[in-house]
Design an enzyme around this catalytic site. Structure first.
Site, PDB file in Angstrom:
ATOM      1  N   SER A 200       0.818  -0.936   0.039  1.00 26.45           N
ATOM      2  CA  SER A 200       0.060   0.021  -0.050  1.00 26.45           C
ATOM      3  C   SER A 200       0.665   1.149  -0.118  1.00 26.45           C
ATOM      4  CB  SER A 200      -0.835   0.055   1.407  1.00 26.45           C
ATOM      5  OG  SER A 200      -1.570   1.144   1.558  1.00 26.45           O
ATOM      6  N   TYR A 213      -3.282  -0.553  10.368  1.00 24.66           N
ATOM      7  CA  TYR A 213      -3.104  -1.104   9.013  1.00 24.66           C
ATOM      8  C   TYR A 213      -1.929  -0.774   8.252  1.00 24.66           C
ATOM      9  CZ  TYR A 213      -4.086  -1.430   3.977  1.00 24.66           C
ATOM     10  OH  TYR A 213      -4.142  -1.616   2.693  1.00 24.66           O
TER      11      TYR A 213
HETATM   12  N1  LIG Z   1      -8.594  -0.381  -2.006  1.00 26.60           N
HETATM   13  C1  LIG Z   1      -7.648   0.368  -1.539  1.00 26.60           C
HETATM   14  O1  LIG Z   1      -7.678   1.499  -1.412  1.00 26.60           O
HETATM   15  C2  LIG Z   1      -6.192  -0.577  -1.356  1.00 26.60           C
HETATM   16  C3  LIG Z   1      -5.213   0.286  -1.549  1.00 26.60           C
HETATM   17  C4  LIG Z   1      -3.832   0.048  -1.051  1.00 26.60           C
HETATM   18  C5  LIG Z   1      -3.819  -1.341  -0.827  1.00 26.60           C
HETATM   19  N2  LIG Z   1      -5.003  -2.095  -1.041  1.00 26.60           N
HETATM   20  C6  LIG Z   1      -4.513  -3.506  -0.672  1.00 26.60           C
HETATM   21  O2  LIG Z   1      -4.989  -4.535  -1.802  1.00 26.60           O
HETATM   22  C7  LIG Z   1      -5.491  -5.744  -1.353  1.00 26.60           C
HETATM   23  C8  LIG Z   1      -6.469  -6.105  -2.034  1.00 26.60           C
HETATM   24  O3  LIG Z   1      -7.646  -4.928  -1.559  1.00 26.60           O
HETATM   25  P1  LIG Z   1      -8.999  -4.847  -2.256  1.00 26.60           P
HETATM   26  O4  LIG Z   1      -9.187  -3.214  -2.245  1.00 26.60           O
HETATM   27  O5  LIG Z   1      -9.353  -5.343  -3.535  1.00 26.60           O
HETATM   28  O6  LIG Z   1     -10.030  -5.251  -1.364  1.00 26.60           O
HETATM   29  P2  LIG Z   1     -11.389  -6.049  -1.291  1.00 26.60           P
HETATM   30  O7  LIG Z   1     -11.822  -6.166   0.028  1.00 26.60           O
HETATM   31  O8  LIG Z   1     -12.250  -5.666  -2.326  1.00 26.60           O
HETATM   32  O9  LIG Z   1     -10.838  -7.393  -1.893  1.00 26.60           O
HETATM   33  C9  LIG Z   1     -10.047  -8.287  -0.749  1.00 26.60           C
HETATM   34  C10 LIG Z   1     -10.502 -10.091  -0.899  1.00 26.60           C
HETATM   35  O10 LIG Z   1      -9.754 -10.586  -0.019  1.00 26.60           O
HETATM   36  C11 LIG Z   1     -10.506 -11.482   0.513  1.00 26.60           C
HETATM   37  N3  LIG Z   1     -10.276 -11.610   1.770  1.00 26.60           N
HETATM   38  C12 LIG Z   1      -9.952 -10.975   3.009  1.00 26.60           C
HETATM   39  N4  LIG Z   1      -9.569 -11.828   3.991  1.00 26.60           N
HETATM   40  C13 LIG Z   1      -9.181 -13.246   3.468  1.00 26.60           C
HETATM   41  C14 LIG Z   1      -8.662 -14.013   4.077  1.00 26.60           C
HETATM   42  N5  LIG Z   1      -8.297 -14.270   5.430  1.00 26.60           N
HETATM   43  N6  LIG Z   1      -8.512 -15.245   3.269  1.00 26.60           N
HETATM   44  C15 LIG Z   1      -8.865 -15.060   1.914  1.00 26.60           C
HETATM   45  N7  LIG Z   1      -9.298 -14.007   1.638  1.00 26.60           N
HETATM   46  C16 LIG Z   1      -9.504 -12.969   2.107  1.00 26.60           C
HETATM   47  C17 LIG Z   1     -11.889 -10.666   0.652  1.00 26.60           C
HETATM   48  O11 LIG Z   1     -13.065 -11.861   0.638  1.00 26.60           O
HETATM   49  C18 LIG Z   1     -11.982 -10.051  -0.438  1.00 26.60           C
HETATM   50  O12 LIG Z   1     -12.660 -10.832  -1.920  1.00 26.60           O
HETATM   51  C19 LIG Z   1      -5.366  -5.875   0.156  1.00 26.60           C
HETATM   52  O13 LIG Z   1      -4.125  -6.402   0.745  1.00 26.60           O
HETATM   53  C20 LIG Z   1      -5.358  -4.197   0.778  1.00 26.60           C
HETATM   54  O14 LIG Z   1      -4.616  -4.108   1.815  1.00 26.60           O
HETATM   55  C21 LIG Z   1      -6.053  -1.791  -1.300  1.00 26.60           C
END
Ligand SMILES: NC(=O)c1ccc[n+]([C@@H]2O[C@H](COP(=O)([O-])OP(=O)(O)OC[C@H]3O[C@@H](n4cnc5c(N)ncnc54)[C@H](O)[C@@H]3O)[C@@H](O)[C@H]2O)c1
Length: 324
Positions: A200, A213
């Site tokens: 991130s 986080y």
């Molecule tokens: N969306 C943002 O703004 C953002 C920014 C920077 C980094 N991220 C990172 O990107 C990654 C993906 O995030 P996203 O935005 O697509 O989120 P999201 O919540 O849309 O998708 C995350 C997916 O992970 C699954 N998940 C959660 N815990 C789990 C577990 N214990 N085992 C298996 N699956 C699990 C959820 O069911 C979901 O389908 C994450 O690591 C998040 O920290 C997101």
């Protein structure tokens, strides 16, 4: 970059629903993409990942699904691993459900790619080992791993309950470590491979409301660099993509948005994005999941064959402000 992806996906309304993971819309989405699956039988995508298998944690929606799609369009067989359990203790917003995972599979198959799903928890090493063994039995190898499943939390550091801290670390840090451990034997069998970790922009700087986080994401960068050193000599290349704000349910939920815009009643994702845009280097305040998927895809290409331990920011220019 050596890849050449079709650019027509993002405007497709069925795709937007699948990526957004809106639970109420998944039935319609599944129906729409299911029809596509039948049509695409004889049009399997080919590209630099033809014959390769990509394993994506958190693949039911968001960045994981967008990345899975990009790799499927480049010819990969895809494994979508997801907890698919909307209400998880100590998480403030709904995660994916089984219908999201089914819709995601139908979407990927609609592209003509082969897709396996597995409902599992990245906190359980045995789930990951079982899923990867099944994937190798089905597709013949494991070549690319995207460690992406994560949970978020926004709020003052002093208020974060111990159970929430554990959930954040066991998922975002422990889950990535276990994903790596489970993958290594298969990547060795394949003669090498790629592991891409999603961290991130909050892994690059402090932030008073994302202290707990953000710390997990600093840990991800450190772990990925150690893994890059440990396994690079074997041809297993470990790199990181560090996104800024991305339009997914992870960020677009009331608990997170209200912390990002305190004092505003029911702030929207677009309002938060506009606020960020006012101070951002490029005058935009968020990315779409497809932007992150392009960076992930880059680390699967021949152009990245000599890269390990890199952290690629995809953050509307905010990397320009980073000192770390
Ligand atoms: N969306 C943002 O703004 C953002 C920014 C920077 C980094 N991220 C990172 O990107 C990654 C993906 O995030 P996203 O935005 O697509 O989120 P999201 O919540 O849309 O998708 C995350 C997916 O992970 C699954 N998940 C959660 N815990 C789990 C577990 N214990 N085992 C298996 N699956 C699990 C959820 O069911 C979901 O389908 C994450 O690591 C998040 O920290 C997101």
């Amino acid at each position: 970059m050596t890849h050449d992806l079709p650019q027509d996906g993002p405007a497709d309304p069925a795709r937007r629903l699948a990526l957004g993971g809106a639970l109420a819309a998944t039935a319609a989405t599944a129906a729409a993409v299911g029809a596509g699956a039948a049509r695409a039988q004889d049009a399997a995508p080919s590209g630099h990942l033809s014959g390769k298998t990509a394993f994506v944690t958190g693949g039911a929606r968001g960045i994981g699904l967008a990345s899975a799609e990009a790799m499927a369009r480049a010819g990969a067989n895809v494994v979508l691993f997801d907890i698919a359990t909307p209400n998880l203790p100590h998480v403030d917003y709904a995660l994916s459900g089984p219908s999201d995972l089914a819709a995601a599979q139908a979407w990927i198959e609609g592209l003509g790619a082969q897709c396996m799903t597995y409902q599992g928890d990245v906190r359980n090493l045995s789930d990951l080992q079982d899923a990867m063994s099944q994937a190798v039995d089905l597709f013949g190898s494991l070549d690319i791993v995207l460690a992406n499943a994560g949970v978020g939390h926004a709020g003052p550091i002093e208020d974060v309950a111990a159970e929430r801290i554990s959930t954040l670390y066991e998922t975002n840090v422990g889950g990535y470590m276990k994903t790596t451990q489970a993958a290594l034997p298969h990547l060795r069998d394949a003669g090498g491979g790629r592991i891409i970790y999603i961290s991130s922009g909050l892994s690059r700087t402090g932030n008073p409301i994302f202290g707990s986080y953000g710390a997990t994401k600093w840990a991800v960068n450190g772990f990925a660099k150690s893994a890059a050193m440990a396994y690079g000599p074997e041809g297993i290349l470990c790199n990181v993509v560090a996104p800024g704000l991305v339009r997914t349910p992870f960020a677009d939920n009331a608990a997170t948005l209200s912390q990002m815009m305190p004092g505003v009643e029911n702030p929207t994702f677009d309002a938060v994005s506009e606020m960020i845009a006012q101070g951002s280097t490029l005058g935009i305040g968020h990315h779409e999941p497809e932007d992150i998927a392009e960076a992930v895809l880059f680390f699967t290409t021949d152009a990245a064959r000599h890269l390990a331990g890199e952290v690629m920011d995809v953050s509307y220019g905010d990397a320009a402000r980073n000192v770390a």
